[in-house]
Design an enzyme around this catalytic site. Structure first.
Site, short mmCIF file in Angstrom:
data_model
loop_
_atom_site.label_atom_id
_atom_site.label_comp_id
_atom_site.label_asym_id
_atom_site.label_seq_id
_atom_site.Cartn_x
_atom_site.Cartn_y
_atom_site.Cartn_z
N HIS A 199 -4.13 11.78 -12.25
CA HIS A 199 -2.72 11.94 -12.60
C HIS A 199 -2.54 12.60 -13.96
O HIS A 199 -1.45 13.13 -14.24
CB HIS A 199 -2.03 10.57 -12.63
N SER A 254 -0.45 4.33 -3.51
CA SER A 254 -1.22 3.09 -3.52
C SER A 254 -0.48 1.95 -2.84
O SER A 254 -1.10 1.11 -2.18
CB SER A 254 -1.55 2.69 -4.97
N LYS A 278 -4.50 -1.57 -11.71
CA LYS A 278 -4.36 -1.68 -10.26
C LYS A 278 -4.26 -3.15 -9.85
O LYS A 278 -4.62 -3.54 -8.75
CB LYS A 278 -5.56 -1.02 -9.56
N ARG A 338 9.95 1.98 -4.85
CA ARG A 338 8.63 1.36 -4.97
C ARG A 338 8.68 0.24 -6.00
O ARG A 338 9.33 0.36 -7.04
CB ARG A 338 7.59 2.40 -5.35
N ALA A 339 7.93 -0.81 -5.75
CA ALA A 339 8.09 -2.05 -6.51
C ALA A 339 7.34 -2.08 -7.83
O ALA A 339 7.88 -2.52 -8.85
CB ALA A 339 7.65 -3.24 -5.65
N ASP A 389 -7.82 8.15 -9.21
CA ASP A 389 -6.36 8.26 -9.19
C ASP A 389 -5.77 8.29 -10.60
O ASP A 389 -4.98 9.16 -10.94
CB ASP A 389 -5.77 7.08 -8.41
N HIS A 448 -5.49 6.77 -0.75
CA HIS A 448 -4.76 8.04 -0.66
C HIS A 448 -5.58 9.09 -1.39
O HIS A 448 -6.55 8.78 -2.08
CB HIS A 448 -3.36 7.95 -1.28
#
Length: 613
Positions: free
Chosen positions: A483, A116, A410, A321-322, A479, A526
Site C-alpha cells: 500500500h 481483507s 491485522k 467497512r468496519a 499488503d 486478496h
C-alpha cells in the site's frame, strides 16, 4: 517480545459440557442470541468418510499475495520466494488459484477488488454473503435507507441541527465509494437536511495518490449545486486516512484524536478557505501524499471553522467497512471514554453506514443492516471439539483448540472478520488469541519485514506444545508495504513473508508439523504486491507528466494461491478439477475436511477430493 491476550467479552452465552463417552454422539445446543433456538438444529458435523481426525492444521494467510504475470513490477515475482515457489512447483495437484474479488466474495461486481474484510469473512464463513458495498447499493437504489430506523433517528436533528458526513473520499470500493456519498447527499437533502457538512479523509491507498484533487473538485461541485437549491452544504475538514481518523485495532489513538480535533472541535494546524485549496497546498510539501495529509479545517472570512460538530447535530460515518471506523465510533458513541481527552462530548445523533461491530453493538444506530454471518467454520469446529488439555486446567482427552497469531495491524482479520464480524471467542476454554504488537510511528516501507519472524516463532512453539489442533496465522507484509507504493520495500516485504513461511512452515512449522504429523494450508486474502504499476489498455505501464511510472498502491483483481501439504495429509488428497470458479469461501469446507469432518451442506464445496492412488 510482549504478547498480550485479547480481552474476551460476553462469553457467558457459550457453555460447553461434554463427557468422554459422548464425543462421537450428536449434541444439541441452544443459542437464542444467534437465532438458533431449540428447533432441532445441531452443531454436530459428520465425520469425513476418508480423512482422519486428530491432525494439527496450520492455516497461513499471506496478506496481499496474488498471482499475476511475471514482470519487474510484480514484487512477488521479483522477490526471492523459494518457499512459495517450491509449494507451487513441488506438488501441482496440491496447489491452485482461487478468486478473491468481486462476486466471489460478495462484492457488487467483478470489477470490485477484494480486501481483507471480505476475504477473511469468506475464508471463515464458508459461504458468500452480500457485503457492505452491495448492501449499501441496494439500500440507496431502493430508497429503503431513508425508511429505516437509523435515518429516522438522525432526521430528528435536521430541523435545528446540522448533518455531518465523515468518511473516506474514494471510489476504491474497499472502505467507501464516492458515488454512494453523492447519492446520500442528494437523498438526505431531499429528506429534510438543510445544513450539511462533509469531513473528508483523502485516500491514495486504494486509489491513486493525487486523486484527492479530482474527488474534492467533484464534491465541491456537488455541494455547490445543493447550495443553489437552498441547502447550506460545505466541506468542513479533512486529512489523510493514515494520519487522521482511520486507525484500527486501537493501534494509535492519536490518529483518531487528530480527526476529533478537526471534526468536532474545529481545530487543526492548517486552515483554508476551501478544501481544494487545502489539498493542493498540503500536497506541495516535500514527501506529501494523500494517505498522510495533515488535518485541516475550512474557515470563513473571520477565520472561524465552518462546521464543528456541536450539540443537536447528526453525524454519519459513511464508510461501509468496519475496521477503520470502530475507533471513531467509540469516541462518538461512548459516554465513558478514556482513550484521549475529547475536551467536549457533544450530544449528537450518530449512526454508522452499517453497524461496525455486532457484538459490541457499535454504533448503536446505523443506516444499513450489515451482513448477518452465522454458523462460521470456527464456531462449528469449536462445537465439534475433540478433547485435549484446556487452558482452565480441565483435563480432557481430546479438544479442538485454536491459536490465532497476527500482528496488531491485522488484529481483527483472523479473529473478528474470520468469525463473521464477531468480537471475542466462541469458547475461551478452547481458543487463544495472541497479538504481536506492531511498531508504532514507523512507516511500513521503512521496516518492511515487520514482525514476520516473531509470528513464525510463536507459531512453531504453538504447534510443538501439542495443545492446539489449528494454528491460524496472518502475515501482513505484502499488503501493508504494498500500500505504500514503494516497490523495492514491497519486494523486501514479499521476501520476508516467504521467509516467515519458510521459517515457520518449512523449517519451523514443517519441522513441528513433521513431529506432530500435521497438515498445512497456505493461502491469501486478496492481491496487492503482485501488481504495483498502473497500465494502459495495451498493458504498458502508465507514465505521469514527468515521465515517471505511475505506481499502483491498491488491491487487485488477481486470484490468490492455496497450497496444502504436510505429513498428516492423506496420500490420495488432491485439489478437485471441476471447480474452476472457486473462491475463498471454498476454503472453509476444505479446512473442515482436513480436520476430519464434512462441511455443512450449504457451505461452498470443498476444494479437495480423495482418490485411490
Amino acid at each position: 517480545m510482549r504478547v498480550s491476550l485479547i480481552p474476551i467479552d460476553d462469553l457467558d452465552t457459550y457453555m460447553y459440557m461434554f463427557d468422554d463417552e459422548i464425543q462421537n454422539d450428536s449434541f444439541m445446543f441452544e443459542q437464542k442470541s444467534r437465532g438458533m433456538g431449540s428447533s432441532g438444529f445441531s452443531w454436530k458435523l459428520k465425520d469425513h468418510p476418508k480423512l482422519a481426525k486428530g491432525k494439527t492444521v496450520a492455516v497461513v494467510v499471506l496478506d496481499g499475495w496474488g498471482e499475476a504475470n511475471p514482470n519487474q513490477y510484480n514484487c512477488i515475482h521479483v522477490a526471492d520466494t523459494p518457499t512459495m515457489d517450491s509449494l507451487k512447483k513441488g506438488a501441482p495437484e496440491r496447489w491452485r488459484l482461487v478468486k478473491a474479488h468481486g462476486t466471489a466474495v460478495g462484492l457488487p461486481s467483478d470489477d470490485d477488488m477484494g480486501n481483507s474484510e471480505v476475504g477473511h469473512n469468506a475464508l471463515g464463513a464458508g459461504r458468500i454473503y452480500a457485503q457492505g458495498a452491495k448492501l449499501v447499493d441496494i439500500a440507496l437504489e431502493t430508497g429503503k435507507i431513508y425508511e429505516g430506523e437509523g435515518f429516522k433517528y438522525i432526521k430528528e436533528s435536521f430541523v435545528d441541527g446540522m448533518l455531518h458526513l465523515i468518511g473516506l473520499l474514494s471510489d476504491g470500493g474497499v472502505h467507501s465509494r464516492f458515488d454512494q456519498l453523492q447519492l446520500l447527499l442528494k437523498g438526505a437533502s431531499e429528506h429534510g437536511a438543510k445544513r450539511i457538512r462533509v469531513h473528508i479523509l483523502t485516500d491514495g491507498r486504494d486509489v491513486s495518490d493525487g486523486s484527492s484533487v479530482g474527488f474534492v473538485e467533484s464534491l465541491e461541485n456537488d455541494l455547490a449545486k445543493l447550495c443553489e437549491k437552498g441547502i447550506d452544504a460545505k466541506i468542513a475538514s479533512g486529512g489523510g486516512r493514515m494520519y487522521v481518523t482511520m486507525d484500527r485495532y486501537e493501534n494509535d489513538w492519536d490518529v483518531v484524536k487528530r480527526g476529533w480535533d478537526a471534526q468536532v472541535l474545529g481545530e487543526a494546524p492548517h486552515k483554508f478557505k476551501s478544501a481544494l485549496e487545502a489539498v493542493k497546498k498540503l500536497r506541495e510539501s516535500p514527501g506529501a501524499n494523500d494517505q498522510f495529509l495533515p488535518p485541516f479545517v475550512i474557515v470563513d472570512d473571520n477565520g472561524k471553522a465552518v462546521g464543528p460538530i456541536v450539540d443537536g447535530d447528526a453525524v454519519v460515518t459513511f464508510n461501509f467497512r468496519a475496521d477503520r471506523m470502530v475507533m471513531l465510533a467509540k469516541a462518538l458513541d461512548y459516554e465513558k471514554f478514556d482513550k484521549f481527552d475529547r475536551v467536549r462530548f457533544p450530544k449528537i445523533r450518530y449512526t454508522g453506514m452499517l453497524q461496525y461491530d455486532g457484538e459490541l453493538k457499535l454504533p448503536s444506530h446505523y443506516l444499513v443492516s450489515p451482513p448477518e454471518i452465522e454458523r462460521t467454520s470456527g464456531e462449528y469446529l469449536v462445537h465439534n471439539g475433540i478433547r485435549t488439555f484446556a487452558c482452565r486446567q480441565v483435563v480432557r482427552r481430546y479438544c479442538l483448540f485454536l491459536l490465532l497469531l497476527f500482528e496488531t495491524v491485522k488484529f481483527g482479520h483472523v479473529t473478528f472478520f474470520w468469525n463473521g464480524n464477531r468480537s471475542g471467542c466462541f469458547n475461551p476454554d478452547m481458543e487463544e488469541y495472541v497479538e504481536i504488537p506492531s511498531d508504532i510511528g514507523i512507516s511500513f516501507n521503512a521496516k518492511p519485514k515487520m514482525k514476520a519472524l516473531e509470528i513464525a516463532e510463536k507459531a512453531r512453539g504453538a504447534i510443538l506444545s501439542r495443545k492446539f489442533d489449528q494454528v491460524r496465522v496472518n502475515l501482513p507484509n505484502g499488503d501493508m508495504v504494498g500500500h505504500t507504493g514503494d516497490v523495492q520495500a514491497t519486494i523486501v516485504a514479499c521476501k520476508a513473508a516467504d521467509e516467515a513461511v519458510k521459517v515457520s512452515l518449512l523449517r519451523m512449522i514443517l519441522d513441528a508439523i513433521e513431529q506432530v504429523g500435521g497438515i498445512y494450508v497456505v493461502t491469501a486474502d486478496h492481491g496487492n504486491a503482485e501488481v504495483m504499476v498502473k497500465r494502459n489498455k495495451k498493458g504498458e505501464p502508465l507514465l505521469d507528466k514527468d515521465g515517471n511510472v505511475q505506481i499502483l498502491t491498491s488491491h487487485t483483481l488477481q486470484p490468490v494461491p492455496i497450497a496444502i501439504g504436510g505429513p498428516g495429509l492423506a496420500p490420495g488428497v488432491r485439489f478437485c478439477q471441476d471447480l474452476p470458479g472457486a473462491g475463498l469461501a471454498n476454503v472453509a469446507a476444505t479446512v473442515m475436511n482436513l480436520h476430519g469432518f464434512e462441511a455443512p451442506s450449504d457451505y461452498e464445496p470443498t476444494l479437495i477430493e480423495v482418490y485411490d492412488e
